[in-house]
Design a protein around this motif. Structure first.
Motif, PDB file in Angstrom:
ATOM      1  N   LEU A 253     156.966  51.425  58.936  1.00 41.37           N
ATOM      2  CA  LEU A 253     156.177  51.051  57.750  1.00 41.37           C
ATOM      3  C   LEU A 253     154.703  51.376  58.005  1.00 41.37           C
ATOM      4  CD1 LEU A 253     156.426  49.041  55.053  1.00 41.37           C
ATOM      5  CD2 LEU A 253     155.242  47.488  56.556  1.00 41.37           C
ATOM      6  N   GLN A 254     154.216  50.941  59.168  1.00 40.40           N
ATOM      7  CA  GLN A 254     152.798  51.183  59.489  1.00 40.40           C
ATOM      8  C   GLN A 254     152.530  52.672  59.640  1.00 40.40           C
ATOM      9  OE1 GLN A 254     152.227  48.792  63.031  1.00 40.40           O
ATOM     10  NE2 GLN A 254     151.707  46.985  61.825  1.00 40.40           N
ATOM     11  N   TYR A 255     153.472  53.373  60.248  1.00 47.49           N
ATOM     12  CA  TYR A 255     153.281  54.799  60.500  1.00 47.49           C
ATOM     13  C   TYR A 255     153.128  55.589  59.191  1.00 47.49           C
ATOM     14  CZ  TYR A 255     153.968  59.262  62.867  1.00 47.49           C
ATOM     15  OH  TYR A 255     153.797  60.518  63.380  1.00 47.49           O
ATOM     16  N   LEU A 256     153.861  55.163  58.171  1.00 43.25           N
ATOM     17  CA  LEU A 256     153.770  55.867  56.887  1.00 43.25           C
ATOM     18  C   LEU A 256     152.512  55.466  56.107  1.00 43.25           C
ATOM     19  CD1 LEU A 256     157.523  55.781  55.808  1.00 43.25           C
ATOM     20  CD2 LEU A 256     156.218  57.769  56.569  1.00 43.25           C
ATOM     21  N   ILE A 257     152.065  54.234  56.312  1.00 41.20           N
ATOM     22  CA  ILE A 257     150.921  53.741  55.517  1.00 41.20           C
ATOM     23  C   ILE A 257     149.572  54.147  56.119  1.00 41.20           C
ATOM     24  CG2 ILE A 257     149.717  51.652  54.765  1.00 41.20           C
ATOM     25  CD1 ILE A 257     152.417  50.313  54.413  1.00 41.20           C
ATOM     26  N   PHE A 258     149.497  54.146  57.449  1.00 41.55           N
ATOM     27  CA  PHE A 258     148.200  54.406  58.101  1.00 41.55           C
ATOM     28  C   PHE A 258     148.189  55.782  58.731  1.00 41.55           C
ATOM     29  CE2 PHE A 258     148.822  49.838  58.037  1.00 41.55           C
ATOM     30  CZ  PHE A 258     147.634  49.401  57.487  1.00 41.55           C
ATOM     31  N   PRO A 259     147.194  56.591  58.534  1.00 44.61           N
ATOM     32  CA  PRO A 259     145.927  56.242  57.887  1.00 44.61           C
ATOM     33  C   PRO A 259     145.885  56.548  56.380  1.00 44.61           C
ATOM     34  CG  PRO A 259     145.727  58.414  58.844  1.00 44.61           C
ATOM     35  CD  PRO A 259     147.149  57.964  59.089  1.00 44.61           C
ATOM     36  N   ARG A 260     147.064  56.834  55.750  1.00 49.78           N
ATOM     37  CA  ARG A 260     146.961  57.308  54.365  1.00 49.78           C
ATOM     38  C   ARG A 260     146.415  56.254  53.405  1.00 49.78           C
ATOM     39  NH1 ARG A 260     152.528  60.737  53.617  1.00 49.78           N
ATOM     40  NH2 ARG A 260     153.403  58.795  54.461  1.00 49.78           N
ATOM     41  N   MET A 261     146.495  54.968  53.771  1.00 45.86           N
ATOM     42  CA  MET A 261     145.918  53.965  52.875  1.00 45.86           C
ATOM     43  C   MET A 261     144.402  54.168  52.734  1.00 45.86           C
ATOM     44  SD  MET A 261     145.926  49.803  52.928  1.00 45.86           S
ATOM     45  CE  MET A 261     147.557  49.387  52.369  1.00 45.86           C
ATOM     46  N   SER A 262     143.784  54.662  53.801  1.00 49.93           N
ATOM     47  CA  SER A 262     142.332  54.876  53.713  1.00 49.93           C
ATOM     48  C   SER A 262     142.014  56.054  52.782  1.00 49.93           C
ATOM     49  CB  SER A 262     141.730  55.080  55.105  1.00 49.93           C
ATOM     50  OG  SER A 262     142.293  56.209  55.689  1.00 49.93           O
ATOM     51  N   SER A 263     142.862  57.087  52.797  1.00 51.91           N
ATOM     52  CA  SER A 263     142.643  58.216  51.874  1.00 51.91           C
ATOM     53  C   SER A 263     142.843  57.761  50.433  1.00 51.91           C
ATOM     54  CB  SER A 263     143.649  59.345  52.117  1.00 51.91           C
ATOM     55  OG  SER A 263     143.896  59.548  53.467  1.00 51.91           O
ATOM     56  N   LEU A 264     143.872  56.943  50.240  1.00 50.91           N
ATOM     57  CA  LEU A 264     144.165  56.425  48.903  1.00 50.91           C
ATOM     58  C   LEU A 264     142.964  55.639  48.379  1.00 50.91           C
ATOM     59  CD1 LEU A 264     146.386  55.783  46.717  1.00 50.91           C
ATOM     60  CD2 LEU A 264     146.896  53.734  48.061  1.00 50.91           C
ATOM     61  N   ALA A 265     142.395  54.837  49.271  1.00 56.48           N
ATOM     62  CA  ALA A 265     141.261  53.998  48.889  1.00 56.48           C
ATOM     63  C   ALA A 265     140.088  54.856  48.435  1.00 56.48           C
ATOM     64  CB  ALA A 265     140.842  53.131  50.065  1.00 56.48           C
ATOM     65  N   GLU A 266     139.850  55.929  49.190  1.00 56.31           N
ATOM     66  CA  GLU A 266     138.703  56.771  48.839  1.00 56.31           C
ATOM     67  C   GLU A 266     138.977  57.555  47.551  1.00 56.31           C
ATOM     68  OE1 GLU A 266     136.039  57.333  51.640  1.00 56.31           O
ATOM     69  OE2 GLU A 266     135.315  59.310  51.077  1.00 56.31           O
ATOM     70  N   ALA A 267     140.251  57.958  47.367  1.00 55.91           N
ATOM     71  CA  ALA A 267     140.606  58.649  46.120  1.00 55.91           C
ATOM     72  C   ALA A 267     140.372  57.737  44.921  1.00 55.91           C
ATOM     73  CB  ALA A 267     142.063  59.102  46.174  1.00 55.91           C
ATOM     74  N   GLY A 268     140.652  56.464  45.097  1.00 59.69           N
ATOM     75  CA  GLY A 268     140.504  55.526  43.991  1.00 59.69           C
ATOM     76  C   GLY A 268     139.067  55.129  43.718  1.00 59.69           C
ATOM     77  N   TRP A 269     138.223  55.283  44.718  1.00 56.36           N
ATOM     78  CA  TRP A 269     136.863  54.730  44.593  1.00 56.36           C
ATOM     79  C   TRP A 269     135.781  55.783  44.423  1.00 56.36           C
ATOM     80  CZ3 TRP A 269     135.537  49.511  44.631  1.00 56.36           C
ATOM     81  CH2 TRP A 269     134.158  49.247  44.657  1.00 56.36           C
ATOM     82  N   THR A 270     135.897  56.881  45.188  1.00 54.17           N
ATOM     83  CA  THR A 270     134.761  57.790  45.342  1.00 54.17           C
ATOM     84  C   THR A 270     134.853  58.987  44.396  1.00 54.17           C
ATOM     85  OG1 THR A 270     134.753  57.126  47.658  1.00 54.17           O
ATOM     86  CG2 THR A 270     133.494  59.095  47.125  1.00 54.17           C
ATOM     87  N   ALA A 271     133.736  59.396  43.871  1.00 55.42           N
ATOM     88  CA  ALA A 271     133.705  60.546  42.947  1.00 55.42           C
ATOM     89  C   ALA A 271     134.178  61.812  43.659  1.00 55.42           C
ATOM     90  CB  ALA A 271     132.285  60.741  42.441  1.00 55.42           C
ATOM     91  N   GLY A 272     134.879  62.671  42.921  1.00 53.40           N
ATOM     92  CA  GLY A 272     135.381  63.921  43.500  1.00 53.40           C
ATOM     93  C   GLY A 272     134.265  64.751  44.103  1.00 53.40           C
TER      94      GLY A 272
END
Ligand code: TNX
Length: 535
Positions: free
Chosen positions: A468-487
């Motif tokens: 579970l952790q292997y699939l989520i990390f570090p991609r959760m951090s990319s997801l977070a930046e995709a959701g927050w930061t301007a392209g």
């Protein structure tokens, strides 16, 4: 008045900076993820006691709970002097969740238009704290001014606990990481063919029978959340500014429920026994409505996800269902998709009597559900027409296309377990980072009814916490930046630098993550019987 407040605030900042002999320097790395819209690093430092943080504003003190817990400050330093964070809500036309954060010589000020903004500011401070240097038991932060606002309001993560069940502790840890990354919607897939995972008082067999088994072991003893567990997790999420959206999948993916109450099964299709609820039985609607009424009392979000995906897998069974033929004749329906839509409309009618909103996977956009009260999860990247239809009809849309937002897809070409699309395509951490610019959704993401994005973790291949952790990390951090930061602000080198600092935090937290810079650090976590693998 609003402008005046902002103006005064800015003057206050400038005066403070002049007093501290400010000047610009880019020497320090600010390893924040997601990266704020605007960061100014100034000369000088902010030195804080390594002690609990509190605010003079009593009404807002609850906000600090997560912060102090994460820092472990309360327990360790109960006798040391308290550290003040100046929290202020000022009226402002800024986007919901935006904030300003300034570190002064011995103090930190966070200003926002709403409590979500203050919370986001505190999370930024938390990330600064986590990477702050400690000198003589004092925390030394850079002297900086941050203005920040989210790109999307809905920044979600979905966990499937039907295929495999992970339990309260793991979910709480994920909620902590979501909060740490400013992700604010937790979509909880609580029912599917392999197991029913939420206690429903009126229908106890759902958990005692439907809760048995999982994707790799159909004989596993029943696992599920009691209603008390659910309340505890909902409260836990609330302290972290995360809204939970429960999903009860229907009319397909229903095998666990029809195993418990076979009388309501829509019949057996080849390879998909009991996959649907019976759309022609009035009892089905009463039963599901009763279930969702209980669900509604547990989840204050007021949004219930009804699923609606992949009904086609089980629809063949409806051809042999005499009740369905009668229903079709009585309503002049000419094909089974119309029956599927009839089912969804009828459920929507009942649910919207006690729930503010409903949500469905994108197959449902052609079912003509009440547009103003329905959210759509667009997941089929191979069906752009479905996204366009959702937008043109005016639904609120959350983008979660398989490519690149499904976390059950592998993240490197050498990985063997987990999904690939058309045998070769997978979802690297940079693919998630560049969403939606790298997707057909880029053309529409400026539209106001695109409310955000979400990463989905389906768990057919996820048999252990390690995986579970292997699939989520570090991609959760990319997801977070995709959701927050301007392209326009995205930059691979800069993201990689910050990510490397976050990998150290994963090490500290004993997370088993995929390290894209040193793939051999943690070999692929497979731990799954071959049966669970998919192509
Ligand atoms: C499709 S996404 C599904 C899930 C599977 C997933 C595997 C969606 C709405 N339905 O039932 O777990 O693919 O990637």
């Amino acid at each position: 008045m609003i402008q005046m407040n902002k103006f005064l605030f800015k003057m206050y900042v400038i005066a403070a900076l002049m007093l501290s002999g400010a000047g610009y320097s880019n020497a320090q790395n600010i390893n924040l993820i997601p990266y704020p819209s605007h960061v100014e690093i100034l000369k000088g430092t902010c030195v804080l006691n390594n002690s609990p943080v509190f605010t003079n504003n009593k009404e807002l003190s609850g906000l600090l709970f997560f912060f102090n817990e994460e820092m472990g400050l309360q327990q360790k330093n109960s006798h040391s002097p308290k550290q003040v964070v100046d929290l202020k809500i000022l009226p402002s036309p800024d986007v919901y969740g935006s904030y300003e954060l300034v570190t002064f010589e011995k103090q930190v000020a966070i200003t926002a238009a709403d409590s979500a903004g203050l919370f986001n500011g505190l999370v930024t401070l938390l990330q600064l704290y986590k990477s702050a240097s400690l000198q003589n038991d004092k925390l030394v932060l850079p002297h900086l001014v941050i203005h920040d606002q989210p790109r999307f309001g809905w920044r979600g993560f979905m966990l499937d606990e039907s295929r495999h069940f992970f339990g309260k502790q793991t979910v709480k840890e994920l909620l902590d990481w979501m909060a740490f990354y400013k992700l604010n919607r937790f979509h909880w897939h609580l029912s599917d063919s392999q197991g029913w995972r939420i206690e429903i008082k009126k229908y106890p067999l759902l958990t005692s029978v439907g809760g048995k088994g999982n994707f790799t072991d159909s004989l596993a003893s029943a696992t599920y959340y009691t209603q008390e567990d659910i309340r505890e997790i909902v409260d836990y999420a609330k302290d972290r500014f995360i809204t939970i959206i429960p999903e009860i999948d229907m009319p397909g993916h229903a095998t666990a429920a029809t195993r418990a109450y076979p009388i309501l099964s829509g019949g057996d299709a080849p390879n998909y026994p009991g996959f649907t609820f019976d759309p022609a039985n009035d009892e089905t609607y009463t039963y599901l409505t009763n279930i969702l009424k209980e669900i509604r009392t547990l989840f204050p979000s007021g949004i219930i996800h009804l699923g609606g995906d992949e009904v086609a897998f089980g629809i063949a069974a409806w051809k042999n269902n005499a009740g369905v033929s009668k229903l079709m004749a009585a309503n002049q329906m000419t094909d089974l998709t119309q029956v599927e839509h009839y089912f969804l409309r009828r459920m929507a009618d009942s649910v919207l009597k006690f729930s503010n909103y409903l949500m469905c996977w994108d197959e449902a956009v052609s079912a003509d559900l009440p547009v103003s009260r329905t959210y759509v999860s667009w997941w089929r990247q191979n069906h752009p027409e479905s996204l366009n239809e959702a937008i043109s009809k005016g639904y609120q849309v959350v983008l979660c296309p398989r490519l690149p937002l499904y976390l059950d897809f592998v993240q490197d070409s050498t990985h063997r377990s987990g999904r690939k699309w058309e045998k070769t395509k997978f979802n690297s951490y940079l693919d998630l980072y560049h969403f939606p610019e790298n997707s057909i959704a880029a053309d529409v993401s400026g539209k106001t009814n695109i409310i955000g994005l979400q990463g989905n973790l389906w768990t057919e291949t996820v048999i252990s916490k390690k995986r579970l952790q292997y699939l989520i990390f570090p991609r959760m951090s990319s997801l977070a930046e995709a959701g927050w930061t301007a392209g326009s602000a995205k930059n691979d080198d800069q993201f990689n630098t910050r990510l490397k600092a976050h990998l150290l935090l994963y090490d500290k937290a004993n997370i088993y993550y995929y390290n894209p810079f040193r793939p051999d650090q943690h070999p692929e976590a497979i731990d799954v019987k071959k049966k669970g693998d998919q192509d």
